[in-house]
Scaffold this active site. Structure first.
Site, mmCIF file in Angstrom:
data_model
loop_
_atom_site.group_PDB
_atom_site.id
_atom_site.type_symbol
_atom_site.label_atom_id
_atom_site.label_comp_id
_atom_site.label_asym_id
_atom_site.label_seq_id
_atom_site.Cartn_x
_atom_site.Cartn_y
_atom_site.Cartn_z
ATOM 1 N N ASP A 134 -65.939 -7.821 -7.321
ATOM 2 C CA ASP A 134 -66.165 -6.483 -7.859
ATOM 3 C C ASP A 134 -67.465 -5.824 -7.421
ATOM 4 N N CYS A 188 -43.049 -0.409 -3.281
ATOM 5 C CA CYS A 188 -42.984 0.747 -4.193
ATOM 6 C C CYS A 188 -41.742 1.608 -3.938
ATOM 7 N N CYS A 194 -45.971 5.614 -11.780
ATOM 8 C CA CYS A 194 -47.410 5.615 -12.086
ATOM 9 C C CYS A 194 -47.986 7.019 -11.969
ATOM 10 N N CYS A 214 -60.217 10.132 -13.097
ATOM 11 C CA CYS A 214 -59.573 8.939 -13.666
ATOM 12 C C CYS A 214 -60.191 8.614 -15.031
ATOM 13 N N CYS A 240 -58.468 2.351 -18.639
ATOM 14 C CA CYS A 240 -57.153 2.977 -18.832
ATOM 15 C C CYS A 240 -56.125 2.115 -18.133
ATOM 16 N N CYS A 243 -51.327 3.664 -15.593
ATOM 17 C CA CYS A 243 -50.578 3.560 -14.333
ATOM 18 C C CYS A 243 -50.129 2.125 -14.072
ATOM 19 N N CYS A 247 -45.673 0.762 -14.608
ATOM 20 C CA CYS A 247 -45.153 0.199 -13.354
ATOM 21 C C CYS A 247 -44.045 -0.830 -13.620
HETATM 22 C C1 B12 Z 1 -64.942 1.832 -7.834
HETATM 23 C C2 B12 Z 1 -63.893 1.047 -8.578
HETATM 24 C C3 B12 Z 1 -63.152 1.722 -9.553
HETATM 25 C C4 B12 Z 1 -63.190 3.237 -9.705
HETATM 26 C C5 B12 Z 1 -62.310 3.842 -8.562
HETATM 27 C C6 B12 Z 1 -60.935 3.168 -8.429
HETATM 28 C C7 B12 Z 1 -60.234 3.324 -7.105
HETATM 29 N N1 B12 Z 1 -58.908 3.315 -7.140
HETATM 30 O O1 B12 Z 1 -60.848 3.434 -6.043
HETATM 31 C C8 B12 Z 1 -62.639 3.411 -11.142
HETATM 32 C C9 B12 Z 1 -63.773 3.413 -12.136
HETATM 33 C C10 B12 Z 1 -61.789 4.659 -11.358
HETATM 34 C C11 B12 Z 1 -61.842 2.118 -11.290
HETATM 35 C C12 B12 Z 1 -60.793 1.977 -12.171
HETATM 36 C C13 B12 Z 1 -60.028 0.819 -12.290
HETATM 37 N N2 B12 Z 1 -60.296 -0.385 -11.756
HETATM 38 CO CO1 B12 Z 1 -61.698 -0.649 -10.435
HETATM 39 N N3 B12 Z 1 -62.869 -1.030 -9.027
HETATM 40 C C14 B12 Z 1 -63.669 -0.312 -8.270
HETATM 41 C C15 B12 Z 1 -64.329 -1.133 -7.148
HETATM 42 C C16 B12 Z 1 -65.764 -1.501 -7.571
HETATM 43 C C17 B12 Z 1 -64.357 -0.442 -5.785
HETATM 44 C C18 B12 Z 1 -63.028 0.228 -5.390
HETATM 45 C C19 B12 Z 1 -63.120 1.046 -4.144
HETATM 46 O O2 B12 Z 1 -63.907 0.778 -3.277
HETATM 47 N N4 B12 Z 1 -62.294 2.095 -4.065
HETATM 48 C C20 B12 Z 1 -62.244 2.962 -2.897
HETATM 49 C C21 B12 Z 1 -60.834 2.968 -2.309
HETATM 50 C C22 B12 Z 1 -60.774 4.014 -1.192
HETATM 51 O O3 B12 Z 1 -60.561 1.722 -1.704
HETATM 52 P P1 B12 Z 1 -59.839 0.475 -2.436
HETATM 53 O O4 B12 Z 1 -58.995 0.945 -3.558
HETATM 54 O O5 B12 Z 1 -60.831 -0.601 -2.694
HETATM 55 O O6 B12 Z 1 -58.907 -0.063 -1.228
HETATM 56 C C23 B12 Z 1 -57.609 0.455 -0.984
HETATM 57 C C24 B12 Z 1 -57.583 1.826 -0.364
HETATM 58 O O7 B12 Z 1 -58.675 1.944 0.521
HETATM 59 C C25 B12 Z 1 -56.237 1.804 0.347
HETATM 60 N N5 B12 Z 1 -56.182 2.525 1.605
HETATM 61 C C26 B12 Z 1 -56.980 2.403 2.676
HETATM 62 N N6 B12 Z 1 -56.589 3.239 3.630
HETATM 63 C C27 B12 Z 1 -55.497 3.882 3.193
HETATM 64 C C28 B12 Z 1 -54.684 4.811 3.789
HETATM 65 C C29 B12 Z 1 -53.595 5.306 3.075
HETATM 66 C C30 B12 Z 1 -52.725 6.330 3.738
HETATM 67 C C31 B12 Z 1 -53.291 4.841 1.753
HETATM 68 C C32 B12 Z 1 -52.111 5.327 1.001
HETATM 69 C C33 B12 Z 1 -54.151 3.878 1.150
HETATM 70 C C34 B12 Z 1 -55.225 3.414 1.883
HETATM 71 O O8 B12 Z 1 -55.976 0.437 0.650
HETATM 72 C C35 B12 Z 1 -56.947 -0.412 0.069
HETATM 73 C C36 B12 Z 1 -56.264 -1.628 -0.518
HETATM 74 O O9 B12 Z 1 -55.408 -1.312 -1.590
HETATM 75 C C37 B12 Z 1 -63.384 -2.403 -7.100
HETATM 76 C C38 B12 Z 1 -64.094 -3.711 -6.741
HETATM 77 C C39 B12 Z 1 -64.385 -3.792 -5.271
HETATM 78 N N7 B12 Z 1 -65.590 -4.177 -4.927
HETATM 79 O O10 B12 Z 1 -63.543 -3.520 -4.441
HETATM 80 C C40 B12 Z 1 -62.777 -2.443 -8.534
HETATM 81 C C41 B12 Z 1 -61.271 -2.832 -8.698
HETATM 82 C C42 B12 Z 1 -60.524 -2.058 -7.621
HETATM 83 N N8 B12 Z 1 -60.924 -2.321 -10.007
HETATM 84 C C43 B12 Z 1 -60.057 -3.048 -10.606
HETATM 85 C C44 B12 Z 1 -59.443 -2.683 -11.831
HETATM 86 C C45 B12 Z 1 -58.718 -3.777 -12.600
HETATM 87 C C46 B12 Z 1 -59.503 -1.350 -12.286
HETATM 88 C C47 B12 Z 1 -58.697 -0.732 -13.450
HETATM 89 C C48 B12 Z 1 -57.251 -1.237 -13.562
HETATM 90 C C49 B12 Z 1 -59.465 -1.014 -14.768
HETATM 91 C C50 B12 Z 1 -58.868 -0.324 -15.998
HETATM 92 N N9 B12 Z 1 -57.822 -0.867 -16.592
HETATM 93 O O11 B12 Z 1 -59.380 0.689 -16.412
HETATM 94 C C51 B12 Z 1 -58.767 0.776 -13.100
HETATM 95 C C52 B12 Z 1 -57.569 1.210 -12.214
HETATM 96 C C53 B12 Z 1 -57.666 2.608 -11.689
HETATM 97 C C54 B12 Z 1 -56.824 2.794 -10.437
HETATM 98 N N10 B12 Z 1 -55.608 3.294 -10.567
HETATM 99 O O12 B12 Z 1 -57.302 2.459 -9.335
HETATM 100 C C55 B12 Z 1 -59.684 -4.287 -9.810
HETATM 101 C C56 B12 Z 1 -58.280 -4.105 -9.185
HETATM 102 C C57 B12 Z 1 -57.362 -5.316 -9.259
HETATM 103 C C58 B12 Z 1 -56.027 -5.033 -8.620
HETATM 104 N N11 B12 Z 1 -55.031 -5.807 -9.005
HETATM 105 O O13 B12 Z 1 -55.874 -4.155 -7.797
HETATM 106 C C59 B12 Z 1 -60.883 -4.350 -8.753
HETATM 107 C C60 B12 Z 1 -60.477 -4.905 -7.394
HETATM 108 C C61 B12 Z 1 -61.955 -5.243 -9.398
HETATM 109 C C62 B12 Z 1 -61.622 -6.725 -9.273
HETATM 110 N N12 B12 Z 1 -62.396 -7.471 -8.522
HETATM 111 O O14 B12 Z 1 -60.670 -7.233 -9.812
HETATM 112 N N13 B12 Z 1 -62.276 1.172 -10.459
HETATM 113 S S1 SF4 Z 2 -45.080 2.517 -10.739
HETATM 114 FE FE1 SF4 Z 2 -45.525 0.622 -9.611
HETATM 115 S S2 SF4 Z 2 -43.755 0.350 -8.233
HETATM 116 FE FE2 SF4 Z 2 -43.704 2.465 -8.993
HETATM 117 S S3 SF4 Z 2 -44.794 3.619 -7.386
HETATM 118 FE FE3 SF4 Z 2 -46.296 3.100 -8.956
HETATM 119 S S4 SF4 Z 2 -47.211 1.190 -8.255
HETATM 120 FE FE4 SF4 Z 2 -45.317 1.459 -7.077
HETATM 121 S S1 SF4 Z 3 -53.277 6.275 -15.247
HETATM 122 FE FE1 SF4 Z 3 -54.435 5.111 -13.686
HETATM 123 S S2 SF4 Z 3 -55.248 6.644 -12.272
HETATM 124 FE FE2 SF4 Z 3 -54.558 7.730 -14.098
HETATM 125 S S3 SF4 Z 3 -56.334 7.925 -15.405
HETATM 126 FE FE3 SF4 Z 3 -55.360 6.007 -16.031
HETATM 127 S S4 SF4 Z 3 -56.280 4.395 -14.750
HETATM 128 FE FE4 SF4 Z 3 -56.818 6.377 -13.827
#
Ligand code: B12
Ligand code: SF4
Ligand code: SF4
Length: 378
Positions: A134, A188, A194, A214, A240, A243, A247
């Site tokens: 994280d 998906c 979601c 979010c 939260c 989403c 799922c």
């Molecule tokens: C910042 C952060 C947040 C932020 C931003 C979340 C986000 N989606 O980016 C906030 C505070 C909103 C947040 C919320 C949550 N978080 Co958070 N968060 C992080 C953190 C520290 C960094 C994430 C990050 O860099 N995001 C930037 C985006 C751009 O990159 P990414 O999501 O990491 O990577 C994906 C995208 O880049 C995507 N991608 C890349 N290129 C492209 C191109 C296209 C076209 C597409 C479609 C996608 C895509 O693919 C990557 C792999 O999935 C990580 C820990 C870490 N060091 O990674 C935890 C982490 C992502 N969080 C986690 C969790 C559990 C949550 C919550 C569920 C907590 C909760 N219940 O409230 C929510 C879920 C919200 C959500 N729907 O994402 C877990 C996720 C576990 C999992 N199974 O995925 C992590 C990994 C922590 C951990 N070590 O377990 N979080």
């Molecule tokens: S609800 Fe789950 S299976 Fe459906 S689009 Fe979202 S992440 Fe994918």
């Molecule tokens: S449903 Fe998922 S993306 Fe939307 S506000 Fe809640 S954690 Fe964030």
């Protein structure tokens, strides 16, 4: 030792120490992620909680000299509590998200990574390893995706076929040339559940989030919650899960593999009113071991105020008035004023008027005015 044999031994050992899934990938740069991060930054969609140096985020060689592989791990966490709170009529409670149930997951995942490091060093004393969960530089999700732990869902989560998305992720960069595993296919399909379930439209499209919208992010900020989101918080006081609960891949997924992850229902579904005046010491004692306490008590208290407004709990008027008048923190005073306006009634109105005549802080005064304009006479 043969590297393939070592990989197999690591996989076997990981099972014995409570790692629920393990995958291996190369230490190549994360090029797609880099573009994504730049784009997110440009759009202002980042939360600000992530590592700000994008180069470090996408290049393992900046974190460990001559890296050859990354080991990704996942630990499944429960989606349902064992046990429930003793609910009395009229008592209002908030909710911590599932990722904040039990002991702070950073400690749990870190413990497994430490054990794994020790194991690897016992086999290869010259191994160089760097683990993170994280708070490290890498994107835990991007690593997990490439290592075949799960696919990257439209809700942004890594979804495993075995445990759904209710998994914590962590990883270890190594200088050992393990053979990489294959990434998984996206499952998906046409589903959009979601996106439809997200209360704020934070999922701007499948796999892309505007973190600033979010609710999980908003519950962790320390300032005023912008007006348009206050009602959307509902009774969420940390994180939260909407989403993820929406799922279909999470349906029936509820694993209780790790004793430390068991939630105390009274702690993670706390009564709201007592939170308003909780002391630092009591907060630390009760909530200090949860991941949801990392930002301290202020956001939790502010969210509790918002939740009381959400419930329109008129038994909370006295406590909210106290907060509006006496709390030293403007964000708490102002949010309480807004909540009093939401709850309404003649007492709330009188108290708001009184506060208006004595309050000095401009932002709080604005909230008092908002509260007064929201007032619905009971
Ligand atoms: C910042 C952060 C947040 C932020 C931003 C979340 C986000 N989606 O980016 C906030 C505070 C909103 C947040 C919320 C949550 N978080 Co958070 N968060 C992080 C953190 C520290 C960094 C994430 C990050 O860099 N995001 C930037 C985006 C751009 O990159 P990414 O999501 O990491 O990577 C994906 C995208 O880049 C995507 N991608 C890349 N290129 C492209 C191109 C296209 C076209 C597409 C479609 C996608 C895509 O693919 C990557 C792999 O999935 C990580 C820990 C870490 N060091 O990674 C935890 C982490 C992502 N969080 C986690 C969790 C559990 C949550 C919550 C569920 C907590 C909760 N219940 O409230 C929510 C879920 C919200 C959500 N729907 O994402 C877990 C996720 C576990 C999992 N199974 O995925 C992590 C990994 C922590 C951990 N070590 O377990 N979080
Ligand atoms: S609800 Fe789950 S299976 Fe459906 S689009 Fe979202 S992440 Fe994918
Ligand atoms: S449903 Fe998922 S993306 Fe939307 S506000 Fe809640 S954690 Fe964030």
């Amino acid at each position: 030792m043969n590297i393939n044999q070592l990989k197999e031994e690591i996989i076997q050992y990981s099972k014995s120490i409570g790692i629920d899934k393990i995958g291996f990938t190369t230490a190549a740069t994360f090029d797609e992620l880099k573009n994504r991060l730049l784009r997110q930054q440009e759009l202002g969609y980042q939360s600000g909680f992530e590592e700000q140096d994008i180069e470090k985020r996408v290049d393992p060689a900046r974190l460990l000299e001559e890296p050859r592989s990354i080991i990704a791990i996942a630990l499944a966490y429960p989606s349902k509590m064992n046990g429930r709170v003793e609910s009395k009529k009229g008592e209002r409670r908030g909710i911590f998200c599932r990722a904040s149930w039990g002991l702070d997951y950073h400690h749990i995942v870190r413990d497994r990574l430490n054990k794994l490091e020790e194991f690897i060093v016992s086999k290869v004393p010259e191994a160089r390893l760097k683990s993170m969960v994280d708070t490290g530089e890498l994107s835990d999700r991007a690593v997990a995706e490439r290592a075949g732990i799960g696919w990257s869902g439209k809700n942004c989560a890594i979804i495993t076929p075995e445990f759904g998305s209710y998994v914590y992720l962590g990883e270890m960069i190594t200088n050992l040339p393990f053979a990489p595993d294959e990434p998984m296919e996206d499952r998906c399909g046409e589903c959009r559940k979601c996106l439809d379930a997200c209360p704020t439209g934070a999922l701007v499209q499948g796999g892309q989030i505007n973190a600033k919208r979010c609710v999980a992010f908003l519950t962790q900020t320390k300032d005023f919650v912008p007006d348009e989101f206050r009602e959307k918080l509902g009774n969420r006081i940390y994180g939260c899960d909407s989403c993820q609960t929406a799922c279909p891949e999470n349906k029936g997924k509820n694993f209780h593999f790790h004793e430390e992850m068991e939630a105390d229902p009274e702690t993670v579904k706390p009564l709201l009113k007592p939170l308003l005046r909780i002391s630092n010491r009591e907060f630390k004692e009760k909530y200090g071991s949860l991941s949801g306490s990392w930002r301290g008590k202020k956001p939790i208290q502010r969210n509790a105020v918002i939740a009381l407004a959400h419930f329109k709990d008129d038994t909370a008027i006295e406590e909210l008035t106290y907060v509006m008048n006496e709390d030293p923190r403007p964000v708490l005073r102002g949010t309480a004023a807004w909540a009093l306006g939401k709850i309404g009634g003649s007492i709330a109105e009188e108290e708001l008027q009184r506060a208006q005549s004595v309050e000095k802080d401009a932002e709080v005064l604005k909230e008092i005015e908002k509260g007064l304009s929201l007032l619905v006479k009971k």
